[in-house]
Design a protein around this motif. Structure first.
Motif, PDB file in Angstrom:
ATOM      1  N   ARG A 147      24.575  63.235  11.164  1.00 39.16           N
ATOM      2  CA  ARG A 147      25.092  62.045  11.844  1.00 39.16           C
ATOM      3  C   ARG A 147      23.989  61.000  12.010  1.00 39.16           C
ATOM      4  O   ARG A 147      22.832  61.354  12.213  1.00 39.16           O
ATOM      5  CB  ARG A 147      25.625  62.449  13.224  1.00 39.16           C
ATOM      6  CG  ARG A 147      26.331  61.310  13.938  1.00 39.16           C
ATOM      7  CD  ARG A 147      27.045  61.775  15.185  1.00 39.16           C
ATOM      8  NE  ARG A 147      26.134  61.893  16.314  1.00 39.16           N
ATOM      9  CZ  ARG A 147      26.524  62.246  17.533  1.00 39.16           C
ATOM     10  NH1 ARG A 147      27.787  62.569  17.776  1.00 39.16           N
ATOM     11  NH2 ARG A 147      25.656  62.330  18.523  1.00 39.16           N
ATOM     12  N   THR A 148      24.364  59.738  11.893  1.00 42.60           N
ATOM     13  CA  THR A 148      23.382  58.675  12.128  1.00 42.60           C
ATOM     14  C   THR A 148      23.701  57.943  13.427  1.00 42.60           C
ATOM     15  O   THR A 148      24.840  57.950  13.897  1.00 42.60           O
ATOM     16  CB  THR A 148      23.370  57.656  10.963  1.00 42.60           C
ATOM     17  OG1 THR A 148      24.702  57.201  10.739  1.00 42.60           O
ATOM     18  CG2 THR A 148      22.813  58.262   9.689  1.00 42.60           C
ATOM     19  N   LEU A 149      22.676  57.305  13.964  1.00 41.12           N
ATOM     20  CA  LEU A 149      22.811  56.542  15.213  1.00 41.12           C
ATOM     21  C   LEU A 149      23.254  55.111  14.891  1.00 41.12           C
ATOM     22  O   LEU A 149      23.349  54.741  13.721  1.00 41.12           O
ATOM     23  CB  LEU A 149      21.457  56.506  15.926  1.00 41.12           C
ATOM     24  CG  LEU A 149      20.897  57.859  16.362  1.00 41.12           C
ATOM     25  CD1 LEU A 149      19.412  57.763  16.647  1.00 41.12           C
ATOM     26  CD2 LEU A 149      21.654  58.337  17.601  1.00 41.12           C
ATOM     27  N   GLU A 150      23.405  54.312  15.924  1.00 41.22           N
ATOM     28  CA  GLU A 150      23.847  52.937  15.720  1.00 41.22           C
ATOM     29  C   GLU A 150      22.865  52.145  14.850  1.00 41.22           C
ATOM     30  O   GLU A 150      23.250  51.268  14.086  1.00 41.22           O
ATOM     31  CB  GLU A 150      24.030  52.254  17.084  1.00 41.22           C
ATOM     32  CG  GLU A 150      24.856  51.002  16.983  1.00 41.22           C
ATOM     33  CD  GLU A 150      25.315  50.501  18.335  1.00 41.22           C
ATOM     34  OE1 GLU A 150      25.076  51.157  19.354  1.00 41.22           O
ATOM     35  OE2 GLU A 150      25.939  49.408  18.353  1.00 41.22           O
ATOM     36  N   GLU A 153      19.516  55.306  11.871  1.00 43.08           N
ATOM     37  CA  GLU A 153      18.538  56.406  11.782  1.00 43.08           C
ATOM     38  C   GLU A 153      19.265  57.727  12.025  1.00 43.08           C
ATOM     39  O   GLU A 153      20.271  57.754  12.745  1.00 43.08           O
ATOM     40  CB  GLU A 153      17.458  56.231  12.860  1.00 43.08           C
ATOM     41  CG  GLU A 153      16.533  55.043  12.647  1.00 43.08           C
ATOM     42  CD  GLU A 153      15.665  55.209  11.408  1.00 43.08           C
ATOM     43  OE1 GLU A 153      15.128  56.307  11.207  1.00 43.08           O
ATOM     44  OE2 GLU A 153      15.546  54.241  10.633  1.00 43.08           O
ATOM     45  N   PRO A 154      18.760  58.838  11.462  1.00 41.43           N
ATOM     46  CA  PRO A 154      19.427  60.117  11.726  1.00 41.43           C
ATOM     47  C   PRO A 154      19.328  60.523  13.195  1.00 41.43           C
ATOM     48  O   PRO A 154      18.297  60.314  13.825  1.00 41.43           O
ATOM     49  CB  PRO A 154      18.646  61.108  10.842  1.00 41.43           C
ATOM     50  CG  PRO A 154      17.407  60.414  10.412  1.00 41.43           C
ATOM     51  CD  PRO A 154      17.637  58.949  10.518  1.00 41.43           C
ATOM     52  N   ASP A 155      20.420  61.080  13.694  1.00 44.75           N
ATOM     53  CA  ASP A 155      20.463  61.547  15.079  1.00 44.75           C
ATOM     54  C   ASP A 155      19.928  62.980  15.090  1.00 44.75           C
ATOM     55  O   ASP A 155      20.680  63.954  15.039  1.00 44.75           O
ATOM     56  CB  ASP A 155      21.929  61.488  15.551  1.00 44.75           C
ATOM     57  CG  ASP A 155      22.088  61.875  16.997  1.00 44.75           C
ATOM     58  OD1 ASP A 155      21.137  62.427  17.575  1.00 44.75           O
ATOM     59  OD2 ASP A 155      23.184  61.629  17.542  1.00 44.75           O
ATOM     60  N   HIS A 158      21.224  65.743  17.594  1.00 43.22           N
ATOM     61  CA  HIS A 158      22.583  66.196  17.280  1.00 43.22           C
ATOM     62  C   HIS A 158      22.569  67.095  16.031  1.00 43.22           C
ATOM     63  O   HIS A 158      23.170  68.174  16.024  1.00 43.22           O
ATOM     64  CB  HIS A 158      23.479  64.973  17.053  1.00 43.22           C
ATOM     65  CG  HIS A 158      24.835  65.287  16.528  1.00 43.22           C
ATOM     66  ND1 HIS A 158      25.923  65.491  17.339  1.00 43.22           N
ATOM     67  CD2 HIS A 158      25.279  65.456  15.247  1.00 43.22           C
ATOM     68  CE1 HIS A 158      26.984  65.765  16.591  1.00 43.22           C
ATOM     69  NE2 HIS A 158      26.623  65.750  15.321  1.00 43.22           N
ATOM     70  N   CYS A 183      27.279  61.715   5.411  1.00 41.86           N
ATOM     71  CA  CYS A 183      27.091  61.935   6.852  1.00 41.86           C
ATOM     72  C   CYS A 183      28.221  61.231   7.606  1.00 41.86           C
ATOM     73  O   CYS A 183      29.105  60.655   6.979  1.00 41.86           O
ATOM     74  CB  CYS A 183      25.747  61.345   7.284  1.00 41.86           C
ATOM     75  SG  CYS A 183      25.628  59.565   7.042  1.00 41.86           S
ATOM     76  N   ASN A 185      28.703  58.328  10.790  1.00 42.67           N
ATOM     77  CA  ASN A 185      27.929  57.353  11.563  1.00 42.67           C
ATOM     78  C   ASN A 185      28.265  57.494  13.045  1.00 42.67           C
ATOM     79  O   ASN A 185      29.032  58.381  13.429  1.00 42.67           O
ATOM     80  CB  ASN A 185      28.170  55.938  11.031  1.00 42.67           C
ATOM     81  CG  ASN A 185      29.644  55.600  11.019  1.00 42.67           C
ATOM     82  OD1 ASN A 185      30.395  56.042  11.893  1.00 42.67           O
ATOM     83  ND2 ASN A 185      30.071  54.832  10.025  1.00 42.67           N
ATOM     84  N   TYR A 186      27.687  56.618  13.882  1.00 42.69           N
ATOM     85  CA  TYR A 186      27.827  56.794  15.341  1.00 42.69           C
ATOM     86  C   TYR A 186      29.265  56.637  15.811  1.00 42.69           C
ATOM     87  O   TYR A 186      29.623  57.099  16.880  1.00 42.69           O
ATOM     88  CB  TYR A 186      26.877  55.841  16.094  1.00 42.69           C
ATOM     89  CG  TYR A 186      27.313  54.406  16.049  1.00 42.69           C
ATOM     90  CD1 TYR A 186      27.120  53.635  14.910  1.00 42.69           C
ATOM     91  CD2 TYR A 186      27.938  53.809  17.140  1.00 42.69           C
ATOM     92  CE1 TYR A 186      27.531  52.322  14.850  1.00 42.69           C
ATOM     93  CE2 TYR A 186      28.348  52.485  17.096  1.00 42.69           C
ATOM     94  CZ  TYR A 186      28.148  51.747  15.939  1.00 42.69           C
ATOM     95  OH  TYR A 186      28.566  50.447  15.888  1.00 42.69           O
TER      96      TYR A 186
END
Ligand code: ADP
Ligand code: ASP
Ligand code: MG
Length: 438
Positions: A147-150, A153-155, A158, A183, A185-186
């Motif tokens: 998962r990526t953040l807003e 960048e990779p979270d 998580h 992936c 996204n946020y």
């Protein structure tokens, strides 16, 4: 635990998939990251381009090509009806996802879902082949943990929590298979880590699992000392520092996704670049190696624009550089190279989508000139400034080629020179001849 990533050509046909299966079933617990079969992501991009333009027959024709390719792959890869059906079910599902967008208004989210199908199909094929061979493996669906953040960048928190939980459940499993590139996204929507992003997936997984090693298996025996697509007689570099590899990846060495070095470097996990077709070759080891006072390799980054801003009195006029940089920040455009003088500054950018607006704003601070179609040549190695003579050598290699700009001293690892794209190949050849073949 090791993480092994196999790129598109490594799984590009049934023979290669079987060969990879042989490599990944050697002893040791591992997570195997697979790309889409070579050509698939490009075909899915093409389908999306047709759909954006409302050209359904165009999309249909490209899809038909993929459908017949994958039916043949299933037939050649698998022999038992049970496993053929299992694989065909997954492939049919992927193609029905693509087809479902033929009748709907097309959006970026639709495109992302279409692009995800390549990696979903290659992992399904590998899973079926391993199953038919009686080899136990578990597929870790990327969409369930990556998962990526807003900010894209990779979270990591998580990803770490989810992935560890999924792996910890399977005590007796040695072999995990997962999709590279894709992936969420946020917002929870399907997304991807940009073209070539399977390398990044492998590096993120290596980091969160604190792996012993990350292996990037591809179609060449490691990072070469120059771009083999343009220069003959290039040779593999056996050892690179993380920083050297990061510079090369960022400045155009396609063998590595630019973002892939950072997670490995932060967690000090060695990255090995290996050749699927020549598994015994030593390849390239990327780690925190000792300084060795050598120039290692050259790379080139295309589509660069140079922007010169000339002010009457730059150095005395403090605040000038701040205003210039702020302009690029306001337009969310990052700068690659900088050169300054008393009367002006030149910067380079690779994303020229906001060029007109940037130039317009910069005109408040000075006279602006733009040079398009440039290339950054990046000479990489242990170039700490006390090591005498390297910059002289790199520059003298280009003595017959017009050089627009030079940057040295920004790090201990790189000298960058900007030339016109018409001179790119000639310049790369001259650098190889001068730096590596004398
Ligand atoms: P994969 O599909 O396995 O991810 P890529 O096509 O992304 O493979 O990367 C491998 C290719 O990178 C090589 O076939 C080669 O043409 C290209 N390449 C560019 N620069 C270099 C370099 N300096 N060393 C090795 N390969 C390079
Ligand atoms: N399949 C994706 C691409 O072609 C990701 C990858 O291969 O790394 O860009
Ligand atoms: Mg790649």
């Amino acid at each position: 635990m090791k993480v092994l990533k196999f790129g598109g050509t490594s799984v590009g046909n049934p023979r290669r998939i079987k060969h990879v299966a042989g490599l990944i079933t050697k002893p040791g617990r591992k997570v195997v990251v697979l790309s889409a079969m070579a050509g698939t992501t490009n075909a899915l991009v093409e389908i999306s381009e047709y759909l954006y333009k409302g050209n359904v027959p165009g999309a249909q024709e490209t899809l038909n090509g993929l459908v017949s390719k994958y039916s043949k792959v299933v037939e050649e890869l698998l022999t038992e009806e049970l496993w053929r059906e299992e694989a065909m079910q997954a492939i049919d599902h992927s193609f029905s996802v693509v087809r479902s967008y033929f009748e709907e208004p097309f959006s970026e989210a639709s495109e992302k879902e279409i692009l995800a199908q390549g990696e979903l199909m290659s992992t399904a094929l590998m899973q079926a082949y391993l199953g038919e061979q009686g080899i136990k493996s578990v597929v870790l669906p990327s969409l369930d943990y990556m998962r990526t953040l807003e900010n894209s960048e990779p979270d990591m928190a998580h990803i770490s929590k989810r992935l560890r939980r999924m792996i910890d459940k399977e005590h007796d499993i040695q072999l995990f298979i997962t999709q590279g590139y894709i992936c969420r996204n946020y917002t929870g929507g399907i997304d991807n880590l940009k073209r070539g992003g399977s390398d990044y997936t492998a590096s993120i997984i290596g980091a969160v699992l604190n792996a012993e090693e990350i292996q990037i298996w591809t179609d060449i025996d490691g990072m070469h000392n120059n771009d083999p697509r343009f220069v003959e007689g290039t040779r593999p570099v056996h050892r690179l520092h993380f920083e050297e590899a990061a510079e090369l990846a960022y400045f155009g060495a396609k063998i590595l996704h630019p973002a892939c070095v950072l997670p490995a470097k932060l967690h000090n996990i060695p990255v090995r670049l290996l050749n699927t077709l020549e598994p015994e070759a030593p390849g390239t080891l990327i780690c925190n190696s000792e300084s060795d006072g050598k120039i290692k390799a050259v790379a080139a980054k295309d589509n660069i624009t140079a922007i010169k801003i000339k002010s009457g009195r730059m150095l005395l006029a403090y605040g000038f550089l701040h205003k210039v940089f702020e302009t690029f920040e306001n337009h969310r455009t990052s700068i690659d190279m900088i050169a300054t003088s008393e009367v002006g500054v030149t910067v380079t950018i690779d994303d020229d989508s906001r060029l007109a607006a940037i130039v317009d704003d910069l005109k408040h601070f000075g006279t602006v000139t733009v040079d398009r179609d440039m290339v950054i040549l990046c000479v990489v190695g242990d170039l700490e400034w006390h090591n005498c003579g390297f910059e002289a050598k790199a520059i003298s290699a280009l003595k017959d080629i017009p050089v627009r700009m030079i940057s040295y001293g920004g790090s201990n690892y790189n000298i960058s020179m900007l030339v016109s794209s018409a001179d790119k190949v000639r310049a790369l050849e001259a650098l190889s001849a001068h730096l590596f073949n004398e």
